[in-house]
Each structure stands twice: as C-alpha cells, then as structure tokens.
Design a protein around this motif. Structure first.
Motif, PDB file in Angstrom:
ATOM      1  N   ARG A   1      32.598  39.044  43.412  1.00  0.00           N
ATOM      2  CA  ARG A   1      33.735  39.728  44.041  1.00  0.00           C
ATOM      3  C   ARG A   1      34.994  39.114  43.439  1.00  0.00           C
ATOM      4  O   ARG A   1      35.136  37.891  43.396  1.00  0.00           O
TER       5      ARG A   1
ATOM      6  N   LYS B   1      39.386  39.435  43.208  1.00  0.00           N
ATOM      7  CA  LYS B   1      40.694  39.989  43.542  1.00  0.00           C
ATOM      8  C   LYS B   1      41.562  39.692  42.329  1.00  0.00           C
ATOM      9  O   LYS B   1      41.746  38.529  41.958  1.00  0.00           O
TER      10      LYS B   1
ATOM     11  N   GLU C   1      40.530  45.105  43.687  1.00  0.00           N
ATOM     12  CA  GLU C   1      39.433  44.417  44.360  1.00  0.00           C
ATOM     13  C   GLU C   1      38.133  44.956  43.777  1.00  0.00           C
ATOM     14  O   GLU C   1      37.906  46.168  43.766  1.00  0.00           O
TER      15      GLU C   1
ATOM     16  N   ASP D   1      34.114  44.439  44.200  1.00  0.00           N
ATOM     17  CA  ASP D   1      33.059  43.834  45.013  1.00  0.00           C
ATOM     18  C   ASP D   1      31.725  44.399  44.531  1.00  0.00           C
ATOM     19  O   ASP D   1      31.404  45.553  44.793  1.00  0.00           O
ATOM     20  N   SER D   2      30.998  43.586  43.786  1.00  0.00           N
ATOM     21  CA  SER D   2      29.746  44.016  43.163  1.00  0.00           C
ATOM     22  C   SER D   2      28.642  43.018  43.483  1.00  0.00           C
ATOM     23  O   SER D   2      28.236  42.224  42.630  1.00  0.00           O
ATOM     24  N   PRO D   3      28.134  43.027  44.722  1.00  0.00           N
ATOM     25  CA  PRO D   3      27.196  41.985  45.139  1.00  0.00           C
ATOM     26  C   PRO D   3      25.847  42.002  44.440  1.00  0.00           C
ATOM     27  O   PRO D   3      25.167  40.987  44.401  1.00  0.00           O
TER      28      PRO D   3
ATOM     29  N   GLY E   1      37.968  34.850  43.858  1.00  0.00           N
ATOM     30  CA  GLY E   1      36.871  35.599  44.438  1.00  0.00           C
ATOM     31  C   GLY E   1      35.677  34.734  44.760  1.00  0.00           C
ATOM     32  O   GLY E   1      35.828  33.595  45.208  1.00  0.00           O
TER      33      GLY E   1
ATOM     34  N   GLN F   1      27.427  32.476  49.200  1.00  0.00           N
ATOM     35  CA  GLN F   1      28.540  32.807  48.322  1.00  0.00           C
ATOM     36  C   GLN F   1      29.179  31.517  47.833  1.00  0.00           C
ATOM     37  O   GLN F   1      29.330  30.570  48.591  1.00  0.00           O
TER      38      GLN F   1
END
Length: 123
Positions: free
Chosen positions: A25, A27, A39, A41-43, A77, A111
C-alpha cells in the motif's frame, strides 16, 4: 531501487522466520497536485510480478516508479506480509499462493510499515 530485508531478529521470537511479501500500500504525495495524493492499495499483487520469500537475513530488491509533476515527492505505506515456511520459494504473480487464502484475522498475516521517504524525480 527498493530493497526489502528480513532482518534476523532472534530476540523477537523463538527462532527467526521466513516471510512472504504479498503486496503493498502506498500513499504518493506530489506537491504540485495540491493535496490530491495517489493511494495504491494492492494487498495480493506482490511486487514487480513476484511474491518473494525472504529467509532470515535475506533481501529482495526491485525497481519501481511513479509519475509525479514536481521535482520531489514523498511516499509512505506498508508491505502486506505473511509468515512463510523454511522451504517456501519465491513465486510469480499468478502462481497459487496459499497465503492469499488465509483469513484476514490470522496471526500469520501482518503489515510492515514504510516510513515516509523523499522521491527525486530528477534522478
């Protein structure tokens, strides 16, 4: 160039653990965009086509970039990670990655925060 390391922190657990990088993730702040930050967000998408496994003391390096208008920007991030087995290997995105099916509240998922750093668009 981005380098992700699995530091051998034996004081944090009984034994050092291998980890798999699942995604990230970010920013991305560009002063020229006046607060309109990107932003990402690619989990579960890995990084540059891989879900690397980092054994204790090992690292994974990759090149990445983003478009900014200003000469300097900032990124911050996290990486989405999962404990991995000692024999697990780096997989390519699209390969079956069992960790992607682990429930989100599983203790093996975590994380790793990435503090804000400066990007130099001139380099």
């Amino acid at each position: 160039r981005i380098r992700v390391e699995n530091f051998d922190k034996t004081n944090c657990s009984d034994r050092p653990k291998a980890v798999r990088l699942l995604g990230r993730r970010w920013k991305i702040t560009d002063p020229a965009r006046d607060g309109d930050d990107d932003e990402i967000d690619s989990p579960g998408t890995g990084v540059v086509g891989y879900h690397p496994v980092l054994q204790p003391g090992n690292s994974f390096e990759y090149y990445s970039g983003c478009n900014i208008i200003s000469p300097f920007g900032r990124m911050e991030g996290c990486y989405y990670m999962c404990e991995a087995g000692a024999d697990d290997e780096t997989l390519r995105v699209g390969d079956e990655v069992e960790a992607l099916d682990i429930p989100k509240d599983d203790d093996r998922l975590f994380q790793t925060p990435i503090e804000s750093f400066v990007m130099d668009a001139g380099k």
